[in-house]
Motif scaffolding. Structure first.
Motif, PDB file in Angstrom:
ATOM      1  N   LEU A 167       0.828  -1.201   0.000  1.00 17.30           N
ATOM      2  CA  LEU A 167       0.000   0.000   0.000  1.00 17.30           C
ATOM      3  C   LEU A 167       0.865   1.255   0.000  1.00 17.30           C
ATOM      4  O   LEU A 167       0.534   2.255  -0.668  1.00 17.30           O
ATOM      5  N   ARG A 168       1.983   1.206   0.717  1.00 18.58           N
ATOM      6  CA  ARG A 168       2.908   2.345   0.695  1.00 18.58           C
ATOM      7  C   ARG A 168       3.404   2.601  -0.726  1.00 18.58           C
ATOM      8  O   ARG A 168       3.473   3.757  -1.177  1.00 18.58           O
ATOM      9  N   ALA A 169       3.709   1.532  -1.454  1.00 18.68           N
ATOM     10  CA  ALA A 169       4.194   1.687  -2.829  1.00 18.68           C
ATOM     11  C   ALA A 169       3.128   2.326  -3.715  1.00 18.68           C
ATOM     12  O   ALA A 169       3.445   3.161  -4.582  1.00 18.68           O
ATOM     13  N   ARG A 170       1.878   1.973  -3.502  1.00 18.86           N
ATOM     14  CA  ARG A 170       0.806   2.560  -4.324  1.00 18.86           C
ATOM     15  C   ARG A 170       0.634   4.047  -4.028  1.00 18.86           C
ATOM     16  O   ARG A 170       0.384   4.838  -4.944  1.00 18.86           O
ATOM     17  N   ILE A 171       0.753   4.420  -2.760  1.00 18.90           N
ATOM     18  CA  ILE A 171       0.643   5.839  -2.411  1.00 18.90           C
ATOM     19  C   ILE A 171       1.812   6.617  -3.013  1.00 18.90           C
ATOM     20  O   ILE A 171       1.638   7.718  -3.563  1.00 18.90           O
ATOM     21  N   GLU A 172       2.995   6.068  -2.925  1.00 17.65           N
ATOM     22  CA  GLU A 172       4.175   6.749  -3.474  1.00 17.65           C
ATOM     23  C   GLU A 172       4.093   6.880  -4.987  1.00 17.65           C
ATOM     24  O   GLU A 172       4.518   7.900  -5.548  1.00 17.65           O
ATOM     25  N   ASP A 173       3.543   5.861  -5.655  1.00 18.57           N
ATOM     26  CA  ASP A 173       3.379   5.943  -7.114  1.00 18.57           C
ATOM     27  C   ASP A 173       2.320   6.968  -7.499  1.00 18.57           C
ATOM     28  O   ASP A 173       2.470   7.704  -8.480  1.00 18.57           O
ATOM     29  N   ALA A 174       1.236   7.017  -6.718  1.00 18.28           N
ATOM     30  CA  ALA A 174       0.123   7.912  -7.049  1.00 18.28           C
ATOM     31  C   ALA A 174       0.441   9.360  -6.725  1.00 18.28           C
ATOM     32  O   ALA A 174       0.037  10.268  -7.456  1.00 18.28           O
ATOM     33  N   TRP A 175       1.170   9.586  -5.624  1.00 20.74           N
ATOM     34  CA  TRP A 175       1.419  10.948  -5.145  1.00 20.74           C
ATOM     35  C   TRP A 175       2.904  11.108  -4.803  1.00 20.74           C
ATOM     36  O   TRP A 175       3.266  11.286  -3.625  1.00 20.74           O
ATOM     37  N   PRO A 176       3.768  11.044  -5.808  1.00 24.76           N
ATOM     38  CA  PRO A 176       5.219  11.041  -5.522  1.00 24.76           C
ATOM     39  C   PRO A 176       5.697  12.279  -4.773  1.00 24.76           C
ATOM     40  O   PRO A 176       6.605  12.184  -3.947  1.00 24.76           O
ATOM     41  N   GLY A 177       5.090  13.420  -5.037  1.00 27.95           N
ATOM     42  CA  GLY A 177       5.521  14.630  -4.344  1.00 27.95           C
ATOM     43  C   GLY A 177       4.832  14.868  -3.019  1.00 27.95           C
ATOM     44  O   GLY A 177       5.232  15.760  -2.258  1.00 27.95           O
ATOM     45  N   ASP A 178       3.790  14.081  -2.732  1.00 28.52           N
ATOM     46  CA  ASP A 178       2.979  14.318  -1.534  1.00 28.52           C
ATOM     47  C   ASP A 178       2.955  13.124  -0.578  1.00 28.52           C
ATOM     48  O   ASP A 178       2.348  13.207   0.485  1.00 28.52           O
TER      49      ASP A 178
END
Length: 454
Positions: A167-178
């Motif tokens: 799930l962390r990877a999906r958040i980082e992919d979706a919102w790389p700057g945030d």
């Protein structure tokens, strides 16, 4: 002289009475219950909401109930820091049956670190709770570890570590700057947002009542009915709460009424209505509204009905236990002017309010949710009149549930048109708007306003 009874008629010998268990001191009982709740959630996959619902009634004092909730939430939010620190301090790994011990230690760390309770009270009650949990042999260990936590403090850690890898990877992919800000905001307690019932009072009048009660609140200009308390209080401390003058509802959830914006007297469907805050908000704003509230789980109907009743709008809403994806079983054939589809989702935008999400969510859950959201969109769209509005909303921050879901729906639905929403609803995200957790003090939320072509 009375004759002795035969042996078969004699009373059985009295059994020795068991010693009565002494009631626990209130502070100890709170810690015992906190450990039991946390053990069930962390080690046995139980829901925090359901465990608290069972535990809270056991405490007659509202202050103790508030403390239990505060400990449980703080321990789960801070677990990404507390658990590694405790593992490093333990001389040997915990045993298979040490779940209650670890849960009690999490509760102790939360009291000292996040809640800043007086150390002597937190330590004494938590150590005594170890004995009450049947672990007197570990009371000394609890005392030593929590005193170390008090003395040295809990080492810092990256809030991203609270999230499962996938799930962390999906958040980082979706919102790389945030992503870092999302993880940090999700580890913090949320402010308390109130929705003033405009059918019974005004926001200015209610703000004055809060001030008279010694409660500081702020106005959010973008939200017509909202007040924000940066320091949450028990609902019993809110003036007129029991009379329905005010409800607790995050600012992002309140914006659903603004995004849907039904015409006066409209016929509205709330397709996934429980616990009822958004339906109540719509009815508070427009006494002429005709609203049907559906909830697929009959067990949630009492909560939905109570929400509407307390707001004073229950007589103007029809409530049904029904599956919105099966309209043949409940629809009367008359189209709706507006549909609110607050779809079941991963709840990744409200982790700060539901920290056990990070323990329980699985990749296969997300796949099932995306399919369910698509079915809901496809099933409810035909019920909307030409020119009508459907608001698709989630408390997720994952694109596959939000912008991607709406894009796919628009591609397969010829008469669906996206209506732009203003910047006040968050970042532009495909055909909708996305607010991330903590932005403007609100929860993460997605909105897409869809109109049916005439």
């Amino acid at each position: 002289m009375p004759q002795p009874r035969p042996p078969s008629q004699r009373s059985p010998a009295a059994k020795p009475a068991r010693p009565e268990r002494r009631p626990l001191a209130p502070g100890v009982e709170v810690r015992v219950l906190a450990a039991q709740v946390l053990d069930a959630v962390v080690h046995r996959g139980r829901s925090l909401k359901s465990e608290l619902a069972a535990a809270l009634p056991r405490l007659p004092d509202s202050r103790d109930r508030a403390l239990l909730e505060a400990i449980a939430f703080a321990a789960l939010r801070g677990r990404y820091r507390y658990a590694p620190a405790l593992r490093g301090w333990l001389q040997k790994p915990p045993g298979a049956n040490d779940g209650p011990l670890l849960a009690l230690l999490l509760a102790g760390c939360a009291q000292l670190d996040a809640l800043h309770l007086p150390a002597h009270a937190a330590l004494d009650a938590t150590v005594e709770a170890a004995r009450a949990l049947g672990r007197p042999h570990q009371a000394g260990l609890v005392n030593a570890l929590l005193r170390r936590a008090q003395r040295e403090g809990i080492p810092p850690a990256d809030p991203a570590g609270a999230w499962p890898d996938w799930l962390r990877a999906r958040i980082e992919d979706a919102w790389p700057g945030d992503a870092a800000a999302v993880f940090a905001a999700s580890a913090q307690p949320a402010p308390m947002w109130l929705r003033v019932n405009r059918a019974r009072t005004t926001r200015d009048d209610y703000l004055a009542r809060l001030q008279e009660a010694g409660l500081a609140a702020a106005i959010e200009p973008r939200l017509a009915d909202a007040l924000r308390l940066d320091t949450p209080v028990p609902v019993a401390a809110l003036p007129g709460f029991g009379e329905g003058l005010v409800a607790v509802q995050d600012g992002s959830a309140q914006q659903a009424a603004d995004a849907l914006a039904p015409e006066r007297g409209a016929r509205v469907l709330d397709a996934c209505a429980a616990p009822g805050g958004k339906a109540a908000h719509l009815l508070e704003r427009d006494p002429a509204l005709e609203l049907l509230a559906l909830e697929v789980d009959p067990r949630r109907l009492p909560r939905l009905e109570d929400t509407l009743r307390r707001a004073g709008v229950a007589d103007r809403a029809q409530v049904r236990a029904a599956d919105a994806t099966l309209p043949a079983l409940w629809w009367d054939g008359f189209t709706f002017d507006a549909i609110l589809l607050d779809a079941p989702c991963s709840a990744t935008g409200v982790v700060r309010r539901q920290p056990d999400i990070l323990l329980h969510r699985r990749p296969e859950d997300l796949e099932a949710l995306v399919q369910s959201q698509a079915r809901l969109l496809d099933a409810t769209w035909p019920l909307l009149r030409p020119g009508g509005i459907l608001l698709y909303a989630t408390c997720s921050i994952l694109p596959e549930e939000n912008a991607g879901q709406v894009e796919a729906f628009l591609a397969r639905t010829a008469d669906a048109v996206a209506v732009p929403l203003a910047d006040a609803f968050g970042h532009r995200a495909g055909a909708g708007r996305q607010r991330l957790p903590g932005e403007d003090g609100m929860d993460g939320f997605f909105y897409a306003r869809l109109r049916k072509a005439e």
